[in-house]
Design a protein around this motif. Sequence first.
Motif, short mmCIF file in Angstrom:
data_model
loop_
_atom_site.label_atom_id
_atom_site.label_comp_id
_atom_site.label_asym_id
_atom_site.label_seq_id
_atom_site.Cartn_x
_atom_site.Cartn_y
_atom_site.Cartn_z
N ALA A 186 0.89 -1.09 -0.33
CA ALA A 186 0.33 -0.01 0.07
C ALA A 186 0.69 1.01 -0.32
CB ALA A 186 -1.10 0.03 1.74
N ALA A 187 1.89 1.08 0.58
CA ALA A 187 3.10 2.48 0.64
C ALA A 187 3.90 2.80 -0.36
CB ALA A 187 3.73 1.69 2.17
N ALA A 188 3.89 1.56 -1.41
CA ALA A 188 4.13 1.60 -2.39
C ALA A 188 3.28 2.05 -3.29
CB ALA A 188 4.41 0.56 -3.23
N VAL A 189 2.20 1.96 -3.77
CA VAL A 189 1.59 2.38 -4.01
C VAL A 189 0.77 4.38 -3.71
CG1 VAL A 189 -1.22 2.30 -5.20
CG2 VAL A 189 -0.06 0.14 -4.73
N ALA A 190 1.04 4.21 -2.58
CA ALA A 190 0.63 5.65 -2.58
C ALA A 190 1.90 6.40 -2.98
CB ALA A 190 0.55 5.83 -0.95
#
Length: 237
Positions: free
Chosen positions: A6-10
């Motif tokens: 999720a952090a990578a996508v954000a």
Amino acid sequence: MGSLAAAAVAFALFAWRTVGVANPFVPPALFANRVFRGSVATAFLAMAVNLGALVFVPVLIVDVNGLTPGEGALVMIPAGAAVAALSPLVGRLTDRHGARPLLLAGLAVMALSALFLSTFADGGSAVPAAAGVLALSIGFIFVMTPLISAAAGSLRADEIGVGLGVLQGAQFLGAGAGPAVFGVLVAAALQGGSGAVNPLHSGGDGAAYSNAFLAMAAVSALALALASRMRPEGGSR
């Protein structure tokens, strides 16, 4: 793993948005500045090591050295007192001598202190652990004050506000990432029963913690290498 994904996508969405608007929250041009870019990376790494040590030295001296939690907290008091006492002095030294020599010296002290902790901290006495974290905290103060000065000095007046905000954000990220990553190393070593990687390790029962502190020394050395390349174009400060 889900949080990391999720952090990578954000982050990808944030980067896409940043390059697509006229006045982005974080101007990409900031990262074309070599000194500022190096300051952000160094701040992240130095804070990761500092918080890692502040978390795992008390855990070590309770779990391995046999102190009570209250006694473990007392071991950290000299480091906190030194930070409070030396902060004003470091600011004056930065004004007098420039940021670069203090920054490099501070990172070298952090690396050597983490190596000292890796080697000696898990003996019968808590004194080596207290001395190691004291020296590491002093080194950290000699890093952050000059680093903020170097970053601010490399930016235009209209960039300083957002630039120092980004630098502060890097510190917060390092403060969260450091204990988490080093904690994974400690947990993996405890579960696997592996020995100390450091050949100088005193041979006590804290091999897992020795490995974490050795990793902190390596991260500090990486930060030192990055900081050594932060000399501004045409400048010697």
